[in-house]
Design a protein around this motif. Structure first.
Motif, mmCIF file in Angstrom:
data_model
loop_
_atom_site.group_PDB
_atom_site.id
_atom_site.type_symbol
_atom_site.label_atom_id
_atom_site.label_comp_id
_atom_site.label_asym_id
_atom_site.label_seq_id
_atom_site.Cartn_x
_atom_site.Cartn_y
_atom_site.Cartn_z
ATOM 1 N N THR A 142 -4.501 71.254 28.023
ATOM 2 C CA THR A 142 -3.294 71.828 28.632
ATOM 3 C C THR A 142 -3.592 72.790 29.766
ATOM 4 O OG1 THR A 142 -3.239 73.615 27.004
ATOM 5 C CG2 THR A 142 -2.054 71.599 26.474
ATOM 6 N N TRP A 189 -1.673 78.603 31.379
ATOM 7 C CA TRP A 189 -0.282 78.845 31.756
ATOM 8 C C TRP A 189 -0.119 80.289 32.208
ATOM 9 C CZ3 TRP A 189 3.598 75.326 32.193
ATOM 10 C CH2 TRP A 189 3.383 74.061 31.634
ATOM 11 N N LYS A 213 2.840 83.067 34.535
ATOM 12 C CA LYS A 213 4.233 83.250 34.912
ATOM 13 C C LYS A 213 4.315 84.229 36.072
ATOM 14 C CE LYS A 213 8.770 84.021 32.752
ATOM 15 N NZ LYS A 213 9.458 84.417 31.501
ATOM 16 N N SER A 253 6.927 79.217 36.145
ATOM 17 C CA SER A 253 5.912 78.949 35.127
ATOM 18 C C SER A 253 4.877 78.030 35.753
ATOM 19 C CB SER A 253 6.532 78.291 33.897
ATOM 20 O OG SER A 253 7.428 79.176 33.252
ATOM 21 N N ASN A 275 1.099 76.073 35.679
ATOM 22 C CA ASN A 275 0.026 75.506 34.867
ATOM 23 C C ASN A 275 -1.088 75.028 35.792
ATOM 24 O OD1 ASN A 275 -0.954 72.541 33.484
ATOM 25 N ND2 ASN A 275 -1.060 74.377 32.228
ATOM 26 N N ARG A 332 0.764 72.427 38.235
ATOM 27 C CA ARG A 332 2.194 72.191 38.042
ATOM 28 C C ARG A 332 2.932 73.517 38.113
ATOM 29 N NH1 ARG A 332 2.824 69.241 32.477
ATOM 30 N NH2 ARG A 332 1.114 70.666 31.936
ATOM 31 N N THR A 369 10.520 71.396 40.385
ATOM 32 C CA THR A 369 9.174 71.249 39.817
ATOM 33 C C THR A 369 8.257 70.764 40.928
ATOM 34 O OG1 THR A 369 9.582 68.964 39.109
ATOM 35 C CG2 THR A 369 10.023 70.723 37.517
ATOM 36 N N GLN A 386 5.769 88.531 29.479
ATOM 37 C CA GLN A 386 4.926 87.728 28.598
ATOM 38 C C GLN A 386 4.209 88.617 27.587
ATOM 39 O OE1 GLN A 386 3.089 85.681 32.233
ATOM 40 N NE2 GLN A 386 2.967 84.078 30.691
#
Length: 369
Positions: free
Chosen positions: A148, A151, A153, A162, A164, A178, A192, A272
């Protein structure tokens, strides 16, 4: 008193240096054996034995940082027990080395080890880890945290993002990027962005390549409409810098204290959870002070009354005490993260507990006898 101090310092430094060298050689051997597998698998990529040796050498500062407190404990216990066995410490006591003065002498030396631990953990180890990660990424693949990625923010005006990042290459280039753009008030998705690659610009922006952008718009009658745009290059302004991406991809215990503090502040500014990083921050603050705790733990061994015996047994006991300290330190970190304890309490509790126990033992052996 200066002569006594120089004697104790010389003996402790010699013993600590010898123990540290022995441990580092042992870890060097294990790391090199571990790299032999990578050497066979990546020989076609140019990963030679010289690069494997360089990678293993770059791990030494991290091992030194992790080992210093327990090395200080073992070396000091050995010196104190040997002085007690040969009755030299009894002579030192009759020469004016009282219990509190002995404690102050060891704590003064411990401050030097505290400074060495801080320098190793905050400067030498992070720099060596970055070089080792870059070397590994060059031959064995990009830096990543599993499938993954990492991540993050970021908030900008009325919008939140957000982000990635799948992997970080040895030259600092990002891949598998992303970006999810949301309305900060309603959390409605606005766009996106997918990019195959990206790089950091020096003026607070990312330059992304092979970009596919999806814009979600409200058409007439409230019907959603999606517009797709493909761009060879796109510039995205953001406050997320290379240190923050590296912090998200790397283990927090390999970061500098100031980098951890900045990353924690960034996480809080973006709403966060920073509990894990706060505990690691306070652990890095208190970890060098463990050398003082180790010194206090070692001092009671000088007051054990024996004329002949096996020093190895006392050193082994010291190793067990040191291992139990580090196990408790890790356990408190995990429990503090799960139970949402105050970060500085979770980080400082093991040192406080062992300091009180060692001072209690010291008082029982010395002040009450």
């Amino acid at each position: 008193m200066n002569t006594i101090r120089r004697l104790i310092y010389a003996e402790v430094l010699r013993a600590v240096g010898f123990v540290a060298l022995a441990f580092l050689l042992l870890f060097f051997f294990f790391d090199f054996i571990d790299q032999l597998g990578e050497l066979n698998a990546s020989a076609a990529k140019g990963y030679t034995i010289s690069y494997a040796l360089l990678y293993v050498v770059l791990q030494i500062p991290s091992h030194l940082y992790e080992l210093l407190p327990i090395v200080v404990l073992i070396g000091t216990i050995y010196v104190m027990a040997r002085l007690a066995e040969s009755s030299e410490y009894t002579i030192l006591r009759t020469s004016g080395l009282g219990p509190l003065r002995a404690l102050g002498t060891l704590l003064a030396l411990g401050l030097g080890f505290v400074a060495l631990t801080f320098m190793a953990g905050d400067y030498a180890a992070p720099a060596a880890n970055r070089a080792a990660q870059a070397l590994q990424a060059r031959f064995l693949g990009d830096i990543t945290t599993g499938r993954t990625g990492a991540w993050m923010k970021d908030r900008q005006d009325v919008r939140s993002f957000s982000v990635n990042v799948g992997a970080l290459a040895s030259d600092g280039a990002m891949s598998q990027i992303r970006i999810f753009e949301l309305d900060d008030a309603t959390s409605r998705p606005l766009a996106t962005v997918k990019a195959a690659r990206g790089r950091f610009d020096g003026d607070g922006a990312w330059t992304l390549f092979d970009v596919e952008r999806h814009d979600y718009q409200q058409a007439g009658g409230g019907q959603p409409r999606v517009s797709i745009e493909r761009l060879p290059e796109w510039r995205w302004p953001t406050a997320i810098g290379p240190d923050m991406v590296a912090a998200a991809l790397l283990s927090p215990d390999r970061m500098q204290t100031i980098s951890l503090f900045q990353y924690i502040r960034h996480l809080k500014n973006n709403g966060q959870s920073a509990q894990r990083y706060q505990i690691e921050f306070w652990r890095k603050v208190f970890y060098p002070l463990s050398c003082l705790v180790m010194m206090v733990l070692a001092l009671p061994f000088a007051y054990l009354h024996f004329r002949s015996g096996n020093i190895t047994g006392y050193v082994f006991l010291g190793v067990l005490v040191g291992i139990s300290f580090f196990l408790l330190n890790n356990v408190f970190g995990f429990i503090g993260n799960l139970r949402n304890w105050e970060p500085w309490i979770a980080a400082a509790a093991p040192g406080i507990i062992y300091s009180l126990l060692s001072l209690g033992t010291f008082g029982w052996l010395v002040l009450r006898q």
